[in-house]
Design a protein around this motif. Structure first.
Motif, mmCIF file in Angstrom:
data_model
loop_
_atom_site.group_PDB
_atom_site.id
_atom_site.type_symbol
_atom_site.label_atom_id
_atom_site.label_comp_id
_atom_site.label_asym_id
_atom_site.label_seq_id
_atom_site.Cartn_x
_atom_site.Cartn_y
_atom_site.Cartn_z
ATOM 1 N N LYS A 46 44.851 108.233 27.180
ATOM 2 C CA LYS A 46 45.015 107.921 28.606
ATOM 3 C C LYS A 46 43.774 107.248 29.156
ATOM 4 C CE LYS A 46 48.269 111.464 29.929
ATOM 5 N NZ LYS A 46 48.372 112.886 30.298
ATOM 6 N N GLY A 70 59.264 104.237 23.819
ATOM 7 C CA GLY A 70 59.291 105.687 23.674
ATOM 8 C C GLY A 70 58.147 106.269 22.871
ATOM 9 N N THR A 72 53.899 106.809 22.017
ATOM 10 C CA THR A 72 52.767 107.211 22.858
ATOM 11 C C THR A 72 52.175 106.057 23.684
ATOM 12 O OG1 THR A 72 52.224 109.014 21.376
ATOM 13 C CG2 THR A 72 50.451 108.252 22.797
ATOM 14 N N MET A 74 53.590 103.498 24.992
ATOM 15 C CA MET A 74 54.448 103.271 26.158
ATOM 16 C C MET A 74 54.422 104.456 27.114
ATOM 17 S SD MET A 74 58.533 102.975 26.639
ATOM 18 C CE MET A 74 58.628 104.589 27.418
ATOM 19 N N ASN A 75 54.511 105.657 26.534
ATOM 20 C CA ASN A 75 54.578 106.839 27.390
ATOM 21 C C ASN A 75 53.338 107.003 28.257
ATOM 22 O OD1 ASN A 75 57.021 107.321 26.184
ATOM 23 N ND2 ASN A 75 56.239 108.869 24.746
ATOM 24 N N VAL A 76 52.210 106.582 27.708
ATOM 25 C CA VAL A 76 50.967 106.688 28.479
ATOM 26 C C VAL A 76 50.830 105.529 29.462
ATOM 27 C CG1 VAL A 76 48.447 106.633 28.297
ATOM 28 C CG2 VAL A 76 49.788 108.023 26.693
ATOM 29 N N LEU A 78 53.126 103.509 30.857
ATOM 30 C CA LEU A 78 54.134 103.320 31.905
ATOM 31 C C LEU A 78 53.753 103.965 33.242
ATOM 32 C CD1 LEU A 78 56.798 102.049 32.676
ATOM 33 C CD2 LEU A 78 57.979 104.029 31.698
ATOM 34 N N ARG A 82 52.851 101.957 36.971
ATOM 35 C CA ARG A 82 53.861 102.072 38.021
ATOM 36 C C ARG A 82 53.429 101.446 39.352
ATOM 37 N NH1 ARG A 82 55.839 107.926 38.845
ATOM 38 N NH2 ARG A 82 53.717 108.136 39.625
ATOM 39 N N CYS A 91 58.019 96.353 25.496
ATOM 40 C CA CYS A 91 58.016 97.024 24.188
ATOM 41 C C CYS A 91 58.665 96.155 23.115
ATOM 42 C CB CYS A 91 58.760 98.345 24.277
ATOM 43 S SG CYS A 91 57.996 99.490 25.427
#
Lengths: 135, 159
Positions: A46, A70, A72, A74-76, A78, A82, A91
């Motif tokens: 992060k 989906g 890490t 991307m998950n971090v 996104l 925002r 992606c």
């Protein structure tokens, strides 16, 4: 110029950049690579992505090219993206998307570049034997 | 108009499609090769590699000698691709005026023992051809993609 951050599992992105630069030329500015190592804690991931995004965000826009939907990276990225205007999180990165991003990020505006990168990436996936060879 | 005269043995590939075409806003690629003009599969592959919205013309040297002078004065932005120096010499012999020639890719094969940069390998015959072209008034530069620094090839082979 629109800035680009490539974020991938391991060194995939670094090699993608190396290959794409061989095709369209070295990118002297506005490009960052983040290789997520399994040895990094989620907090560290992060921190690294957030710092890079703060550093690289400019008036023309910022495009994140990420390997897996989906995963890490991307998950971090996104949630961090925002509230940033003109910041796309794309992606499924392949080499055509990277060469396209490098080649057109000066000429196209942000919205058009995002569409172009995705179009070129999709077009790259094809079975050329059935496409080009007559039976 | 002819916006770039380029020698590249890979003809239509990534450096051209993603590098030169957007950089020069080319709307047509003209490939001059007797071999490819007669090879259906290679023509199909080349069409596939050409970016959308860009015309591709593949022609023999004889056809090019007629077409290129027309292209020089047309409204199209034509990027000329030659597979080797032999085609450049042949076109000059047929009267084509080439102001400047970009040498983008001449990959290694036996006898091409002088290497310059990453993608230029020259035989004695290539060096002689470059000297002939240069002596006829053509400015010669070595450069793979637009953002590379041009290499003074004539100085590099003078040694």
């Amino acid at each position: 110029m629109i800035n680009i951050i490539v974020i991938t599992h391991g060194e995939f992105g670094a090699y993608l950049i190396e290959a794409a630069e061989g095709i369209v030329g070295a990118q002297r500015e506005g490009l960052r690579n983040i290789s997520i190592s399994p040895r990094m804690t989620l907090e560290k991931v992060k921190e690294v992505i957030s710092a890079a995004m703060a550093d690289m965000h400019g008036a023309d826009g910022l495009v994140l090219l990420i390997d897996m939907p989906g995963g890490t990276p991307m998950n971090v990225a996104l949630p961090l993206a925002r509230d940033i205007e003109k910041c796309a999180v794309i992606c499924g990165v392949n080499i055509n998307m990277v060469t396209s991003a490098f080649a057109y990020r000066q000429a196209l505006d942000f919205d058009r570049l995002v569409v172009k990168i995705m179009d070129d990436g999709r077009k790259a996936i094809c079975e050329v034997k059935s496409l080009l060879m007559k039976k | 108009m002819l916006i770039l005269y380029r020698v590249d043995d890979r003809l239509v590939h990534g450096q051209v499609a993603e590098g030169w075409v957007p950089h020069l806003k080319a709307d047509e690629l003209a490939v001059v090769s007797d071999d490819i003009a007669g090879d259906e599969l290679r023509r199909a592959i080349m069409r596939f590699a050409t970016p959308e919205g860009v015309d591709l013309k593949i022609m023999t040297v004889a056809e090019a000698a007629v077409y290129l002078p027309e292209a020089q004065t047309s409204a199209h932005r034509v990027l000329l691709l030659l597979p080797g120096l032999a085609e450049a010499l042949a076109l000059v012999d047929k009267g084509l005026k080439i102001p400047a020639l970009n040498i983008g890719g001449m990959h290694y094969s036996t006898g091409k023992n002088l290497s310059i940069g990453k993608a230029l390998f020259l035989s004695d015959e290539d060096c002689a051809a470059l000297k002939t072209l240069s002596a006829s008034g053509i400015a010669i530069e070595g450069r793979g993609v637009p953002s590379d620094s041009p290499v003074d090839l004539m100085a590099a082979i003078a040694r």
